[in-house]
Design an enzyme around this catalytic site. Sequence first.
Site, short mmCIF file in Angstrom:
data_model
loop_
_atom_site.label_atom_id
_atom_site.label_comp_id
_atom_site.label_asym_id
_atom_site.label_seq_id
_atom_site.Cartn_x
_atom_site.Cartn_y
_atom_site.Cartn_z
N ASP A 198 0.82 -1.23 0.00
CA ASP A 198 0.00 0.00 0.00
C ASP A 198 0.86 1.27 0.00
O ASP A 198 0.40 2.32 0.45
CB ASP A 198 -0.94 0.03 1.21
N LYS A 243 2.65 2.18 -5.13
CA LYS A 243 3.35 1.66 -6.30
C LYS A 243 2.61 2.00 -7.59
O LYS A 243 3.22 2.27 -8.61
CB LYS A 243 3.52 0.14 -6.17
N GLY A 255 -4.32 -4.14 -4.65
CA GLY A 255 -5.00 -3.13 -5.43
C GLY A 255 -4.13 -1.91 -5.61
O GLY A 255 -3.56 -1.41 -4.64
N HIS A 256 -3.97 -1.46 -6.82
CA HIS A 256 -3.21 -0.25 -7.10
C HIS A 256 -4.18 0.87 -7.45
O HIS A 256 -4.97 0.76 -8.38
CB HIS A 256 -2.24 -0.47 -8.27
N GLN A 276 1.86 -6.04 -3.21
CA GLN A 276 2.20 -6.10 -1.79
C GLN A 276 3.51 -5.34 -1.51
O GLN A 276 3.79 -4.34 -2.15
CB GLN A 276 2.26 -7.55 -1.29
N ASP A 292 2.88 14.73 2.29
CA ASP A 292 1.89 15.75 2.64
C ASP A 292 1.04 15.37 3.84
O ASP A 292 0.54 16.24 4.55
CB ASP A 292 0.97 16.00 1.44
N GLY A 352 0.71 14.04 -2.97
CA GLY A 352 -0.71 13.91 -3.26
C GLY A 352 -0.93 12.78 -4.23
O GLY A 352 0.03 12.26 -4.83
#
Length: 443
Positions: A13, A16, A40-41, A224, A333, A415
Amino acid sequence: MANIVVVGAQWGDEGKGKLVDLLTERADIVTRYQGGNNAGHTLVVHGVKTVLHLIPSGILHPGKTCIIGNGVVIDPEVLVGEIDGLKERGFLMDDAQLRISDRAHVILPHHKAVEALREEALGDAAIGTTRRGIGPTYESKVARSGIRMADFIDPEGFEELLGIEMALANKIIAGLGGKPLKPKPVVEKLRAVAKRLATYVTDTGVLLDSAAREQRRILFEGAQGTLLDVDHGTYPFVTSSNAAAGGACTGAGVGPTMIDAVVGISKAYTTRVGAGPFPTELEGPTGEELRQKGGEFGATTGRPRRCGWLDMVVLKHAVRVNGLTSIALTKLDVLSGLQEIKVATGYRLGDAILDHVPARRGALSKVQPLYESLPGWTEDLTEVRSWWDLPETARAYVRRVEQLAGVPVSLLSVGPGREQTIQLREVAPTKRERFTPTHQVLE
């Protein structure tokens, strides 16, 4: 751009998808080399959010070739749904843009049934899997009973192999109190899916070898993160494949001499999903602030992520096992507004001081992190596009991460958007040098 592996340097997470999306602009081919749809990307392009689970992030760039390598385990129904979703939005209009390895293994209903029953049987000792059948599929692969894409798209061969594989799985299912499955309904249900996917299936190892000989630029994308690698992660709370950079070779069918650089993605803090040790976890208001500001909820499952301070022991572990040539530091950020920011530089375990991740089961859950405190900043960083426009304390924080990791930070993310990225150095330098914190920053 050279041939680059992009790898998560924490527990996944890390962002990537965004980095791969950025680097794809300078690549010809993007290859996913391990994992399944338990990952999940998330990408934000022109303000529109896209979550990908199996198809490489480069698919959002028309004209780029995207490969799902042999190291990936594929849920065929999920993949077809992802293909259809992209086509509905105007992506993947050319089927030649996607290629699937004929050696990739297929996730089937009995894999999901086994995983769910095991997690229930373990109770409080459960690993915390997504119950998508990933682990049991890799088990079938290693047990040499799995079904690969080449046979899945062959109607007669698939039915025969499924009967053999399901008979073995049903013994496990029955032993765990589940209802055995029958192969015939599965074959009938997946027949149309197999026909759809046959369009994309080929020997992708040969394709990559030809591309390398033609000096086309290849980007290798993992799922992962390093600390979830089955060999080098926080075992047993790991995934079932090699998420580290070495998995790019075995999971894509290329030799190590093809790799020119390895970029590790790390958040400016640390997160983890599911069970397992997490030395720097913050369970109070600061952890909740990071979760809410960072949108720390799983892209695949929606599960809230556990949040904590940046763990440099973990990051240095990732530098070593991946051979990182640079780091992309994301979500800088999110730290805005904190008066004090801590970084774990070591662990205390009993009377011992550790500078590495211990292997003994249970040891990491008992360590006490040793922290170094750095001053924070109040400024909003989401509109910053230059290193020199960052607050001095933010620059000092990045410099300290470089010093402790021993490798340069090449990119900063402030961001989720493509444009919210600051490049400090070349991602893939033309030659490897011993890093020193005085190396020049790109303006």
